[in-house]
Design a protein around this motif. Structure first.
Motif, PDB file in Angstrom:
ATOM      1  N   UNK A 104      -5.473  11.943   4.457  1.00 11.17           N
ATOM      2  CA  UNK A 104      -4.821  11.225   2.925  1.00 11.17           C
ATOM      3  C   UNK A 104      -5.300  11.328   1.777  1.00 11.17           C
ATOM      4  N   UNK A 105      -4.849  11.945   1.149  1.00 15.32           N
ATOM      5  CA  UNK A 105      -5.237  13.228   0.058  1.00 15.32           C
ATOM      6  C   UNK A 105      -5.586  12.072  -1.364  1.00 15.32           C
ATOM      7  N   UNK A 116       1.934  20.361   2.410  1.00  9.99           N
ATOM      8  CA  UNK A 116       2.919  20.131   3.250  1.00  9.99           C
ATOM      9  C   UNK A 116       2.391  18.255   2.609  1.00  9.99           C
ATOM     10  N   UNK A 117       3.235  17.182   1.733  1.00 13.11           N
ATOM     11  CA  UNK A 117       3.133  15.995   1.759  1.00 13.11           C
ATOM     12  C   UNK A 117       3.876  14.949   2.250  1.00 13.11           C
ATOM     13  N   UNK A 118       3.019  13.657   2.019  1.00 12.70           N
ATOM     14  CA  UNK A 118       4.318  12.827   2.816  1.00 12.70           C
ATOM     15  C   UNK A 118       3.739  11.414   2.238  1.00 12.70           C
ATOM     16  N   UNK A 159       0.487  -1.382   0.116  1.00 16.84           N
ATOM     17  CA  UNK A 159      -0.562  -0.101   0.306  1.00 16.84           C
ATOM     18  C   UNK A 159       0.549   0.991  -0.081  1.00 16.84           C
ATOM     19  N   UNK A 160       0.502   2.430  -0.902  1.00 17.58           N
ATOM     20  CA  UNK A 160       1.006   3.773  -1.484  1.00 17.58           C
ATOM     21  C   UNK A 160      -0.054   4.552  -0.734  1.00 17.58           C
ATOM     22  N   UNK A 161       0.435   5.724  -0.117  1.00 12.71           N
ATOM     23  CA  UNK A 161      -0.840   6.899   0.444  1.00 12.71           C
ATOM     24  C   UNK A 161       0.041   7.390   0.232  1.00 12.71           C
ATOM     25  N   UNK A 162      -0.525   9.464  -0.457  1.00 14.43           N
ATOM     26  CA  UNK A 162      -0.189  10.335  -0.081  1.00 14.43           C
ATOM     27  C   UNK A 162      -1.021  10.994   1.359  1.00 14.43           C
TER      28      UNK A 162
END
Length: 363
Positions: A301-302, A326-328, A286-289
Motif C-alpha cells: 500500500x502506498x 505502477x499504481x492502482x 476505504x480508498x487505498x493506493x
C-alpha cells in the motif's frame, strides 16, 4: 469480472469466461429437464439504457469435456469450483476448447472459502516452498486464509480493514449464521488434462436472453429477463488519475523531497446504480493506493506521504528520485440494504493514469 486490476477504459465486443463444475457422482452433467445456474459479476454501466435491446445479449454455451486432471500452480492436483476469467493469453481459451491439454495463466473468480482451505499445503511438499496449490505467493495466500478463519470467530465488521493483500473480493457480513459468503479473484497458473473422445455440447446451446436494463420491446421474441433494470452496484466512467504533489524540506546542502498524491479523481469517476441506491445505502469506506510491479502483482500500500530523494539548492536531483511506477486504486464499498438485511462488502482495484512528478527544475 475476470481481472485482478480493472481498467475502466477497456471495452470488448465480446467477453468470454469459462466456468468449471465437476459432474456429481459420475452422473452425466448434461441432460434435458435439468436446472443450470451460473453466477457472474457485472459492473454498472448507465449506457446500457441507451443501447437497443436487440444489440446486446447474455449467452451461455453449455459444454462438457472429460477434464481428468486440474493442476494449480503447476505442481499439485487441485479443484476448481468457480470461473476462469480473463486469461493472460487468449490461447488458454482456444486450447481448452480444442485440445486435450492446456496450460496458461488465468484469473480465477468466484472462489470461496472452501476453495481456499482445501488448497492449503505443507510447504515441505512444494519445491518452490509454496503453502498452497493455487500458485499464489505465500504472504497473499496466508493473509486470505487467516482473514477467512478469523472471520468465523471474530468481528466481521473488521474484515474490510484487515482483508487480504490482494485486489478483489465480495463477501457478506453475516453475523448470525455460517458459512460466510465469499467470492475472491486472483491470478494463477492452471493446467487442464482431458480426453477429447468425451466432449460435446448441450443440444439447445447457446442459451441467450436480452440484457436487463435495455428497452426490451413488448413483442420481443426469445428469453426475456424477469428483472429488467440495469444490473451492477457501481462502475467507473473512465480511468481515475493520480496526481503527485511535492514538498521540499530545506536542509543544509539542498532539499529533501517528499511526495503525496491527490486521489479525488476516483470519486469523480465513481458511478452508483440508482436502482441499488433506491433500496440500499452504498458507502465508500476505504480508498487505498496500491503499488504493483510491472507484471501487475501486489507489492504494498502506498504511504500517504513518503521520502522520494534529495535535490541541491537549484532543485536538481542529487540522488535517484524513487516514486512508484505502477499504481492502482483499491476501493472498499459497504452496501447495506434498507430492509434490515446484513450488508455486503465489495473490494475492487482499478488501473490509474499517473501525472508526472512536478519538480521545479522540470518546469
Amino acid at each position: 469480472m475476470g481481472k485482478e486490476i480493472i481498467d475502466p477504459e477497456e471495452r470488448y465486443a465480446t467477453t468470454d469466461y469459462i466456468q468449471i463444475q465437476g459432474s456429481p457422482d459420475n452422473i452425466s452433467p448434461m441432460a434435458a429437464n435439468k436446472w443450470y445456474m451460473m453466477q457472474y459479476e457485472l459492473a454498472y454501466d448507465p449506457d446500457i439504457t441507451s443501447i437497443p435491446y436487440d444489440q446486446v445479449q447474455l449467452a451461455w454455451y453449455l459444454n462438457y469435456c472429460n477434464v481428468q486432471t486440474i493442476k494449480l500452480g503447476g505442481t499439485q492436483e487441485g479443484r476448481i469450483n468457480g470461473t476462469i476469467g480473463a486469461a493472460s493469453s487468449t490461447t488458454f481459451y482456444d486450447e481448452f476448447k480444442t485440445a486435450a491439454k492446456s496450460t496458461g495463466t488465468a484469473v480465477l473468480t468466484g472462489i470461496g472459502k472452501n476453495f481456499i482451505t482445501e488448497n492449503a499445503r505443507d510447504e515441505t511438499t512444494d519445491s518452490l516452498g509454496r503453502n498452497n496449490n493455487i500458485g499464489l505467493p505465500n504472504y497473499i495466500y496466508s493473509s486470505i486464509s487467516n482473514t477467512i478463519n478469523s472471520a468465523l470467530s471474530g468481528s466481521l465488521d473488521e474484515i474490510p480493514q484487515a482483508l487480504f493483500k490482494g485486489f478483489n473480493a465480495i463477501f457478506g457480513l453475516n453475523k448470525t449464521t455460517q458459512p460466510i459468503p465469499i467470492n475472491l479473484t486472483f491470478k494463477s497458473q492452471i493446467e487442464l488434462n482431458g480426453d477429447l473422445s468425451d466432449r460435446g455440447s448441450f443440444p439447445s446451446s447457446p442459451s441467450s436472453f436480452w440484457l436487463p436494463g435495455t428497452d426490451i420491446a413488448s413483442d420481443a421474441v426469445g428469453y426475456i429477463p424477469l428483472y429488467n433494470k440495469p444490473l451492477g452496484v457501481l462502475g467507473l466512467d473512465g480511468r481515475p488519475k493520480v496526481s503527485p504533489m511535492v514538498i521540499y524540506q530545506r536542509v543544509s546542502d539542498g532539499y529533501k523531497l517528499f511526495v503525496t498524491y491527490k486521489t479525488n479523481t476516483f470519486r469523480q469517476r465513481l458511478q452508483y446504480n440508482p436502482e441499488v441506491e433506491a433500496i440500499a445505502d452504498i458507502q465508500l469506506t476505504k480508498l487505498e493506493l496500491i503499488e504493483t510491479d510491472f507484471q501487475g502483482r501486489f507489492t504494498q500500500v502506498c504511504p500517504n506521504r513518503f521520502f522520494a530523494g534529495t535535490l541541491d539548492t537549484n532543485y536538481n536531483p542529487t540522488s535517484s528520485i524513487d516514486v512508484p511506477e505502477y499504481l492502482a486504486f483499491r476501493a472498499t464499498f459497504k452496501i447495506t440494504p434498507n430492509n434490515g438485511d446484513e450488508p455486503t462488502v465489495i473490494i475492487k482495484t482499478f488501473k490509474t493514469d499517473q501525472d508526472p512528478l512536478p519538480l521545479k527544475n522540470a518546469q
